[in-house]
Design a protein around this motif. Structure first.
Motif, short mmCIF file in Angstrom:
data_model
loop_
_atom_site.label_atom_id
_atom_site.label_comp_id
_atom_site.label_asym_id
_atom_site.label_seq_id
_atom_site.Cartn_x
_atom_site.Cartn_y
_atom_site.Cartn_z
N ARG A 98 -21.63 108.14 -43.28
CA ARG A 98 -22.59 107.45 -44.38
C ARG A 98 -22.33 106.02 -45.05
O ARG A 98 -21.29 105.85 -44.97
CB ARG A 98 -22.65 108.59 -45.66
N GLN A 99 -23.25 105.60 -45.51
CA GLN A 99 -23.21 104.15 -46.08
C GLN A 99 -21.95 104.02 -47.27
O GLN A 99 -21.14 103.09 -47.30
CB GLN A 99 -24.43 103.53 -46.46
N GLU A 100 -22.13 105.15 -48.13
CA GLU A 100 -21.25 105.17 -49.18
C GLU A 100 -19.52 105.32 -48.68
O GLU A 100 -18.70 104.75 -49.28
CB GLU A 100 -21.42 106.08 -50.35
N ASP A 101 -19.56 106.12 -47.48
CA ASP A 101 -18.23 106.43 -46.88
C ASP A 101 -17.69 104.85 -46.03
O ASP A 101 -16.57 104.79 -46.19
CB ASP A 101 -18.22 107.50 -45.97
N ARG A 102 -18.47 104.17 -45.71
CA ARG A 102 -18.20 102.95 -44.86
C ARG A 102 -17.79 102.10 -46.00
O ARG A 102 -16.93 101.12 -45.63
CB ARG A 102 -19.47 102.40 -44.33
N GLN A 108 -6.44 96.83 -48.68
CA GLN A 108 -5.40 97.78 -48.31
C GLN A 108 -5.31 98.64 -49.57
O GLN A 108 -4.03 98.96 -50.05
CB GLN A 108 -4.17 97.18 -47.95
N THR A 109 -6.12 99.18 -50.53
CA THR A 109 -6.33 99.77 -51.54
C THR A 109 -7.55 100.67 -51.59
O THR A 109 -8.31 100.51 -50.90
CB THR A 109 -6.23 99.09 -52.99
N ILE A 110 -7.53 101.79 -52.27
CA ILE A 110 -8.64 102.72 -52.47
C ILE A 110 -8.50 103.21 -54.24
O ILE A 110 -7.47 103.38 -54.36
CB ILE A 110 -8.63 103.86 -51.25
N SER A 111 -9.73 103.06 -54.62
CA SER A 111 -9.84 103.57 -56.01
C SER A 111 -10.14 105.04 -55.96
O SER A 111 -11.11 105.35 -55.23
CB SER A 111 -10.86 102.77 -56.65
N ALA A 145 -16.23 102.62 -48.84
CA ALA A 145 -15.09 103.18 -49.21
C ALA A 145 -13.59 102.83 -48.07
O ALA A 145 -12.95 102.28 -48.41
CB ALA A 145 -14.85 104.66 -49.37
N ILE A 146 -14.11 103.06 -46.80
CA ILE A 146 -13.56 102.59 -45.69
C ILE A 146 -13.31 101.26 -45.60
O ILE A 146 -12.09 100.52 -45.43
CB ILE A 146 -14.14 103.29 -44.26
#
Length: 164
Positions: free
Chosen positions: A12-16, A26-29, A18-19
């Motif tokens: 899904r676009q929202e997952d893309r 090199q971080t994720i919120s 996030a990736i």
């Protein structure tokens, strides 16, 4: 670490998005139960995707065959195109082998480019005796080639396309 993603094209676009954050910054919120934090994501990404419309078109370049924005494609250091070329003789051998496996009729007498025993001996030898090292000259050449490739594509248009 390594994260392996199959069917990357079906994400899904929202997952893309996030990736993309994970690969670019090199971080994720993360926001859970009223707590918001940013975590490090220093990892390698190995992703597999199918070409647009399910079949690779030789008349188009790689970017046109892969339905991704250039911003996410640019996050990958290497992109390999694996094509399934039709060959009736090989297809028949593969189909027969699969049917034999599932019917219990499979044997180890399958012939290939290298016979099984030679391949087993080679793998055993390689595991125990071969410790490849990259020479300084080889490392320099690899580095120079990598930089040259990156520079060739630095001038690509906003859609990421540039003639090869």
């Amino acid at each position: 670490g390594v994260v392996c993603i199959d069917e990357f094209d079906k994400m899904r676009q929202e997952d893309r998005v996030a990736i993309h954050e994970a690969m670019e910054q090199q971080t994720i919120s993360i926001a859970k139960a009223g707590i918001t934090t940013v975590l490090n994501t220093r990892t390698s990404v190995l992703a597999a995707a199918n070409p647009t419309f399910g079949r690779y078109d030789d008349m188009k370049n790689a970017v046109d065959n892969i339905d991704f924005q250039s911003t996410i494609l640019s996050r990958f250091d290497l992109i390999f195109i694996i094509r399934d070329e039709r060959n009736e003789a090989k297809d028949q051998l593969i189909a027969k082998h699969i049917m034999d496996l599932h019917s219990g009729a499979a044997s180890n007498d399958v012939e290939g480019e290298i016979d099984i025993e030679t391949l087993k001996r080679f793998v055993c030898f390689a595991r125990h005796k071969i410790s490849p090292r990259l020479s300084e000259g080889g490392a320099k050449r690899l580095q120079d080639e990598y930089i040259a490739i990156r520079q060739r594509y630095a001038g690509a248009g906003e859609d990421g396309q540039k003639a090869i």
